[in-house]
Design a protein around this motif. Structure first.
Motif, PDB file in Angstrom:
ATOM      1  N   ARG A 177      -8.308  31.197 115.772  1.00  0.00           N
ATOM      2  CA  ARG A 177      -7.491  30.136 116.322  1.00  0.00           C
ATOM      3  C   ARG A 177      -6.167  30.757 116.820  1.00  0.00           C
ATOM      4  NH1 ARG A 177      -7.765  26.238 111.576  1.00  0.00           N
ATOM      5  NH2 ARG A 177      -6.244  24.896 113.032  1.00  0.00           N
ATOM      6  N   LEU A 178      -5.681  31.592 116.002  1.00  0.00           N
ATOM      7  CA  LEU A 178      -4.217  32.061 116.505  1.00  0.00           C
ATOM      8  C   LEU A 178      -4.185  33.115 117.555  1.00  0.00           C
ATOM      9  CD1 LEU A 178      -2.375  32.173 112.859  1.00  0.00           C
ATOM     10  CD2 LEU A 178      -2.019  30.543 114.653  1.00  0.00           C
ATOM     11  N   GLU A 179      -5.397  33.597 117.878  1.00  0.00           N
ATOM     12  CA  GLU A 179      -5.484  35.066 118.684  1.00  0.00           C
ATOM     13  C   GLU A 179      -5.002  34.582 120.089  1.00  0.00           C
ATOM     14  OE1 GLU A 179      -9.340  36.637 118.347  1.00  0.00           O
ATOM     15  OE2 GLU A 179      -9.082  37.681 116.709  1.00  0.00           O
ATOM     16  N   GLU A 180      -5.373  33.497 120.453  1.00  0.00           N
ATOM     17  CA  GLU A 180      -5.039  33.132 121.745  1.00  0.00           C
ATOM     18  C   GLU A 180      -3.743  32.407 121.818  1.00  0.00           C
ATOM     19  OE1 GLU A 180      -6.733  33.839 124.283  1.00  0.00           O
ATOM     20  OE2 GLU A 180      -8.125  35.028 122.685  1.00  0.00           O
ATOM     21  N   CYS A 181      -2.826  32.188 120.701  1.00  0.00           N
ATOM     22  CA  CYS A 181      -1.689  31.528 120.615  1.00  0.00           C
ATOM     23  C   CYS A 181      -0.232  32.244 120.900  1.00  0.00           C
ATOM     24  CB  CYS A 181      -1.285  30.893 119.113  1.00  0.00           C
ATOM     25  SG  CYS A 181      -2.547  29.596 118.889  1.00  0.00           S
ATOM     26  N   LYS A 182       0.805  31.676 121.174  1.00  0.00           N
ATOM     27  CA  LYS A 182       2.117  32.339 121.588  1.00  0.00           C
ATOM     28  C   LYS A 182       2.697  32.939 120.093  1.00  0.00           C
ATOM     29  CE  LYS A 182       3.213  29.482 125.482  1.00  0.00           C
ATOM     30  NZ  LYS A 182       4.341  28.408 126.027  1.00  0.00           N
ATOM     31  N   PRO A 183       3.462  34.056 120.120  1.00  0.00           N
ATOM     32  CA  PRO A 183       4.034  34.463 118.962  1.00  0.00           C
ATOM     33  C   PRO A 183       4.967  33.320 118.388  1.00  0.00           C
ATOM     34  CG  PRO A 183       4.420  35.860 121.074  1.00  0.00           C
ATOM     35  CD  PRO A 183       3.715  34.620 121.590  1.00  0.00           C
ATOM     36  N   GLY A 184       4.966  33.556 117.086  1.00  0.00           N
ATOM     37  CA  GLY A 184       5.718  32.463 116.324  1.00  0.00           C
ATOM     38  C   GLY A 184       4.680  31.297 115.844  1.00  0.00           C
ATOM     39  N   VAL A 185       3.645  31.075 116.468  1.00  0.00           N
ATOM     40  CA  VAL A 185       2.489  29.931 116.085  1.00  0.00           C
ATOM     41  C   VAL A 185       2.141  30.366 114.648  1.00  0.00           C
ATOM     42  CG1 VAL A 185       0.720  28.468 116.471  1.00  0.00           C
ATOM     43  CG2 VAL A 185       2.415  29.283 118.490  1.00  0.00           C
ATOM     44  N   PHE A 186       2.153  29.357 113.712  1.00  0.00           N
ATOM     45  CA  PHE A 186       1.699  29.871 112.402  1.00  0.00           C
ATOM     46  C   PHE A 186       0.644  28.535 111.950  1.00  0.00           C
ATOM     47  CE2 PHE A 186       5.502  27.292 111.893  1.00  0.00           C
ATOM     48  CZ  PHE A 186       5.262  26.209 111.089  1.00  0.00           C
ATOM     49  N   ALA A 248       6.715  27.615 115.736  1.00  0.00           N
ATOM     50  CA  ALA A 248       5.921  26.378 115.896  1.00  0.00           C
ATOM     51  C   ALA A 248       4.579  26.428 115.216  1.00  0.00           C
ATOM     52  CB  ALA A 248       5.620  26.260 117.205  1.00  0.00           C
ATOM     53  N   ALA A 249       4.450  25.133 114.627  1.00  0.00           N
ATOM     54  CA  ALA A 249       2.998  24.888 113.864  1.00  0.00           C
ATOM     55  C   ALA A 249       1.997  24.803 114.786  1.00  0.00           C
ATOM     56  CB  ALA A 249       3.052  23.617 112.968  1.00  0.00           C
ATOM     57  N   TYR A 250       0.678  25.359 114.530  1.00  0.00           N
ATOM     58  CA  TYR A 250      -0.598  25.080 115.445  1.00  0.00           C
ATOM     59  C   TYR A 250      -0.714  23.746 115.859  1.00  0.00           C
ATOM     60  CZ  TYR A 250      -5.193  26.035 116.828  1.00  0.00           C
ATOM     61  OH  TYR A 250      -6.328  25.965 117.553  1.00  0.00           O
ATOM     62  N   PRO A 251      -0.881  23.414 117.018  1.00  0.00           N
ATOM     63  CA  PRO A 251      -1.205  24.652 118.360  1.00  0.00           C
ATOM     64  C   PRO A 251      -0.023  24.968 118.799  1.00  0.00           C
ATOM     65  CG  PRO A 251      -1.498  22.404 118.906  1.00  0.00           C
ATOM     66  CD  PRO A 251      -1.253  22.288 117.396  1.00  0.00           C
ATOM     67  N   TYR A 252       1.167  24.090 118.790  1.00  0.00           N
ATOM     68  CA  TYR A 252       2.621  24.365 119.136  1.00  0.00           C
ATOM     69  C   TYR A 252       3.502  23.184 119.166  1.00  0.00           C
ATOM     70  CZ  TYR A 252       6.358  27.489 121.224  1.00  0.00           C
ATOM     71  OH  TYR A 252       7.529  28.228 121.036  1.00  0.00           O
ATOM     72  N   VAL A 253       4.088  22.998 117.951  1.00  0.00           N
ATOM     73  CA  VAL A 253       4.779  21.932 117.667  1.00  0.00           C
ATOM     74  C   VAL A 253       6.220  22.669 116.984  1.00  0.00           C
ATOM     75  CG1 VAL A 253       5.100  19.835 116.476  1.00  0.00           C
ATOM     76  CG2 VAL A 253       2.924  20.279 117.362  1.00  0.00           C
ATOM     77  N   ASP A 254       7.242  22.570 117.551  1.00  0.00           N
ATOM     78  CA  ASP A 254       8.484  23.061 116.900  1.00  0.00           C
ATOM     79  C   ASP A 254       8.553  22.737 115.291  1.00  0.00           C
ATOM     80  OD1 ASP A 254      11.391  23.265 115.998  1.00  0.00           O
ATOM     81  OD2 ASP A 254      11.536  24.210 118.174  1.00  0.00           O
TER      82      ASP A 254
END
Length: 267
Positions: A177-186, A248-254
């Motif tokens: 799930r994280l492979e396609e995410c921006k840096p910093g997403v967790f 940011a928390a997955y998918p992208y929340v500050d």
């Protein structure tokens, strides 16, 4: 005695039977535990109860924790499964012990049943007792301290993302799930391998997915072992805010929006 004979006996008679049996010594003579054994006699023979409470179960669990025997007696059956009384009672206990509104998911419960070595829909008292004392208690102690975060998302306490995933969430699926995410997403999840601890997966600035174990400390707080040092945190929010690679928390929340940090929490 057998269950049919036990049905004709009074609770006093059952306790008298227990005191004359070698099981009484194994129970250390504790009145509450003896009552639990007496309740089990309503469904099992004396020798079966003895096997359940002495052969498989570690003796220390009877000395130091009567919570599980009481729970077991309340279930009144060793049958387990998705809709059985065992699972329903377990989730009821989980919510009560943690103060959380969110229960364990069906997949989380399946992980628990595997760890209890459930076979053909049944689990022994000993296996369940061992699981309770070495795995489940660690889990619910941690969730009790982070229940406000555990409840967030999934339509329980908010409509936002799930902030902490259950024990059924796996390292491999987190990476996918994280492979396609921006840096910093967790993604944070409860660890099945290390009960009570949390596992963190995050995307680095190079686009790689790395993992960290966040260890729960007693009576509260967390610590993380980095390459050359160990750092302690008063709460999970403090770690999230101070660990700079996290954005940011997955998918992208500050992270500052979903992991609010009070001044008293370490800032």
């Amino acid at each position: 005695t057998n269950p049919q004979e036990a049905a004709r006996l009074t609770r006093h008679d059952m306790i008298s039977l227990l005191t004359a049996h070698h099981l009484f010594d194994a129970l250390r003579g504790h009145p509450k535990t003896i009552l639990v054994a007496a309740e089990l006699l309503e469904h099992h023979s004396l020798n079966e109860v003895a096997a359940m409470m002495t052969v498989s179960a570690p003796s220390t669990s009877l000395d130091h924790d009567l919570e599980f025997p009481t729970f077991w007696a309340s279930v009144s059956s060793t049958a387990v499964g998705g809709q059985t009384k065992f699972v329903l009672q377990l989730n009821r206990h989980f919510r009560s012990a943690t103060g959380a509104a969110r229960a364990l998911s069906f997949d989380d419960l399946n992980v628990a049943l595997k760890l209890m070595h459930a076979k053909d829909g049944f689990v022994t008292y000993g296996n369940a007792c061992r699981w309770w004392n070495t795995w489940y208690m660690q889990l619910y102690f941690t969730v009790a301290h982070i229940s406000h975060l555990w409840d967030c998302g999934g339509g329980v306490a908010s409509q936002g993302p799930v902030l902490i995933e259950g024990v059924s969430s796996r390292r491999e699926t987190v990476e996918e799930r994280l492979e396609e995410c921006k840096p910093g997403v967790f993604i944070l999840r409860l660890s099945a391998r290390f009960p009570g601890d949390l596992a963190l997966g995050y995307v680095t600035t190079e686009g790689k997915v790395l993992h960290l174990l966040i260890e729960a400390r007693k009576p509260r707080g967390f610590q993380v072992e980095f390459a050359s040092f160990i750092r302690k945190y008063s709460c999970l929010e403090e770690f999230i805010h101070k660990f700079q690679p996290l954005v940011a928390a997955y998918p992208y929340v500050d992270k500052s929006l979903v992991f609010p940090l009070k001044v008293s929490d370490g800032m």
